[in-house]
Design an enzyme around this catalytic site. Structure first.
Site, short mmCIF file in Angstrom:
data_model
loop_
_atom_site.label_atom_id
_atom_site.label_comp_id
_atom_site.label_asym_id
_atom_site.label_seq_id
_atom_site.Cartn_x
_atom_site.Cartn_y
_atom_site.Cartn_z
N THR A 166 0.83 -1.20 0.00
CA THR A 166 0.00 0.00 0.00
C THR A 166 0.86 1.24 0.00
OG1 THR A 166 -0.15 0.05 2.42
CG2 THR A 166 -1.89 -1.13 1.24
N ASN A 185 0.85 4.95 1.50
CA ASN A 185 0.26 5.85 2.48
C ASN A 185 0.40 7.28 1.98
OD1 ASN A 185 -0.16 4.40 5.45
ND2 ASN A 185 1.28 3.34 4.10
N GLU A 220 -4.40 4.77 3.13
CA GLU A 220 -3.49 3.93 2.35
C GLU A 220 -4.23 3.25 1.21
OE1 GLU A 220 -1.82 0.77 4.78
OE2 GLU A 220 -3.38 1.08 6.28
#
Length: 310
Positions: A209, A211, A256
């Site tokens: 992911t 952020n 995220e």
């Protein structure tokens, strides 16, 4: 589109204008309806189409205690969207406590008439300006008769039974109703942010992911969203989580996004997130394994949603 920052920078050559005035936060379908009418009227009068707004938003100066400031668009976005609507000139008036004491009569005389020699002004049904909000449609109409300009009050713009307004859009976004908000905006709501370092928990779960640190305070509520991601001119599909990661007793709110079919290092780069739909609330799971199973189900659902968007 020319952007004029400050009344004193209005050219003396600008002696004919068709004008609208407002905060235009969101530049939503109602604003764009006014802008279309503005441009049509300006072309008919052979004058520039001029929009006047204030920076910062007056409520940030008049009510600083009301935090956070839930603005739908940044100034840069507002300028870009107004330009896309075909407006010729955008006048940005710096707003301060001192400027807030300007009377409606002073504004009409010093700006609309002396500086712009307006032929016509278009305003929304409930828009007011000037000290004490005395500059309403009745005041403008009387001033127009005296000075020689026309006033047109635009009817509220509706989508179905809903009157489109910045306030209604904010309420929808804060409730997580991002698809409904998009129907009033005429486009998906967006957040822009730099990719920052997180705790890398997504990688350990098998879902990398990114952020982001958002550019605006108006962030939809905690939950999982189907999103589109703009990166360096390319559009990607993805799934986004806003929350505290309760399965791992997280204490810090994070935003995220997992970008589908993508595996590049993008730390420090800027992403634009377009909110397409909200699929569920944030949930605390009994184990990482149950969380992973749910994420897989979420991804399957989001891929189906985003496939319908293309």
């Amino acid at each position: 589109m020319d952007v004029i920052r400050g009344i004193e920078n209005i050219s003396a050559d600008l002696q004919c204008a068709v004008v609208t005035i407002g905060n235009f936060d969101g530049v939503h379908l109602g604003h764009r309806f006014i802008f279309r009418k503005l441009v049509d009227e300006a072309r008919r009068e052979s004058c520039p189409a001029v929009a006047i707004t204030f920076e910062p938003h007056p409520k940030m100066i008049l009510h600083p205690e009301r935090r956070p400031f839930y603005l739908i668009t940044s100034l840069e976005e507002k300028i870009s969207l107004v330009a896309a609507a075909g407006v010729d000139i955008l006048i940005l008036i710096p707003f301060s406590l001192e400027y807030a004491q300007t009377t409606a009569d002073e504004f009409i005389r010093d700006v609309l008439w002396e500086r712009l020699r307006i032929r016509k002004i278009l305003i929304g049904q409930d828009y007011t300006f000037g000290r004490g909000k005395e500059g309403d449609k009745t005041f403008l109409t009387e001033s127009g008769r005296r000075l020689g300009f026309a006033v047109e009050v635009m009817n509220a713009f509706k989508v179905g039974d809903t009157t489109v307004s910045s306030t209604r859009i904010r309420i929808a976004l804060l409730a997580g109703e991002v698809r409904f908000a998009a129907s009033l905006l005429g486009r998906p709501y967006n957040l822009v942010g730099e990719v920052i370092y997180g705790n890398r928990r997504g990688v350990r779960l098998g879902f990398s992911t990114a952020n982001i640190r958002p550019d605006k305070e108006l962030v939809p509520p905690r939950g999982v969203y189907a999103v589109q991601v703009l990166l360096e001119g390319n559009r990607h599909r993805g799934i986004l989580n806003i929350g505290f990661n309760p399965t791992f007793a997280g204490q810090t709110l994070s935003i995220e996004v997992h970008i589908f079919d993508f595996n590049e290092n993008i730390y420090g780069k800027e992403l634009e997130i377009l909110f397409i739909d909200r699929i569920r609330d944030e949930i605390r799971f009994e184990s990482p394994e149950k969380l992973i199973a749910q994420i897989n189900r979420d991804i399957f659902q989001v891929r189906g949603i985003l496939k319908e968007e293309t």
